[in-house]
Design a protein around this motif. Structure first.
Motif: not given
Length: 340
Positions: A209-235
């Motif tokens: 994988v070269t790079a990633a794009v994160i998809v979220t909705t404006p909901q707080d619960i969706s944003l929390l999970d989107a941040q986990k996805a961001l942390a996964m790619f960081n890892k």
């Protein structure tokens, strides 16, 4: 001499960085991302910026490598994973939008449905045929209006459940991507399954994988999970090109009034907090839903259609952000994007 890297792109509204290479000995400007519908506009605006009578724009999409110990996929220059921390945010719809947008920009594009448990890309692309296998060992990608596509959904019956354990899922996906005869792709969009567990981690660690794009909705619960996805790619040291906020508002089909059903500015806040780009905000619209369910993506994302301009800009920003990256993407990726 004008330093283009420090200027803001007039079309994408992002910093240009290393996405453009200027040849001082000629009138040529090399764009490292596709610009077909914007070519004349770029040439005119760059001529004004550089103080020249004429500028000739050329496109050269380069192949980036993320890790030295993973073999590249033959026929694929760049793999962009589309991910979300949770299901139901429209990740597959955004994957198709991104693929169509890049195609409209002039790139050669493929899409891999990596959601083994719930493959929805065939339905969204309007394709149901099984892929051809010329040698009983490899598959030819299914052509979907010029987009090369592959999915387990082409091989299994649409209603057959994929009841597999994690190791089987990973093996199936590796065979799916490795045994497909991709042809000269500038970008392969990989629609990941939702979540941030072992399956997702194994996939992005074993696939180049070269790079990633994160998809979220404006909901707080969706944003929390989107941040986990961001942390996964960081890892796993894979750069994130930006975040797409889907279902940003609801647009009434009768009067056109917009209502923020799921909250406001969630994607923008996430982008600001983690110093990544907000690639775009896509409204919740019945036209998108109806045509994607009907397998008619061209009715939404093709030229001169209602949402095509939005899809093109999101695709343009994604490709430009990737073009800013060095050809050998270094390890030790931080959440702060390198825009130089």
């Amino acid at each position: 001499m004008t330093d283009l890297a420090r200027l803001k792109d007039p079309i994408s509204d992002q910093m240009i960085g290393a996405s453009i290479a200027l040849n001082d000995d000629s009138k040529d400007v090399e764009f490292r991302y596709p610009i077909k519908p914007f070519k004349k506009q770029y040439q005119k605006q760059l001529a004004e910026i550089l103080g020249r009578k004429k500028v000739k724009a050329k496109t050269s999409i380069r192949s980036h490598q993320i890790k030295k110990d993973i073999e590249p996929i033959q026929g694929v220059k760049n793999i962009i994973a589309v991910a979300s921390g949770k299901g139901g945010v429209g990740k597959s719809t955004m994957s198709v939008m991104l693929a169509k947008g890049l195609q409209n920009l002039g790139a050669t594009v493929g899409i891999l449905d990596a959601d083994i448990y719930g493959p929805s890309i065939p339905k969204m692309l309007g394709q149901r045929q099984k892929p051809e296998t010329p040698d009983n060992k490899s598959f030819l990608p299914v052509d979907a209006d010029g987009i090369q596509s592959m999915s387990l959904g082409y091989i299994l019956d649409e209603k057959d459940p994929a009841i597999w354990r994690g190791a089987m899922v990973t093996k199936a996906l590796m065979q799916l991507i490795g045994d497909t005869r991709w042809h000269d792709l500038d970008y392969l969009i990989m629609d990941l399954p939702p979540g941030t567990g072992d399956i997702q981690l194994t996939m992005i660690q074993k696939i180049p994988v070269t790079a990633a794009v994160i998809v979220t909705t404006p909901q707080d619960i969706s944003l929390l999970d989107a941040q986990k996805a961001l942390a996964m790619f960081n890892k796993v040291e894979i750069p994130v090109l930006g975040v797409i906020e889907n279902m940003s508002t609801f647009i009434c089909d009768n009067c056109g009034h917009e209502t923020p059903l799921f909250g406001q500015h969630g994607g923008a806040k996430m982008a600001e907090e983690f110093n990544i780009d907000l690639l775009g905000q896509v409204p919740l619209n019945i036209t998108i839903r109806e045509n994607m369910d009907a397998g008619k993506p061209a009715a939404v994302w093709s030229k001169k259609k209602a949402h095509a301009d939005l899809g093109q800009i999101i695709a343009l920003r994604t490709a430009q952000n990737l073009a800013k990256k060095p050809l050998l993407l270094k390890s030790g990726f931080s959440l702060k994007l390198n825009t130089q």
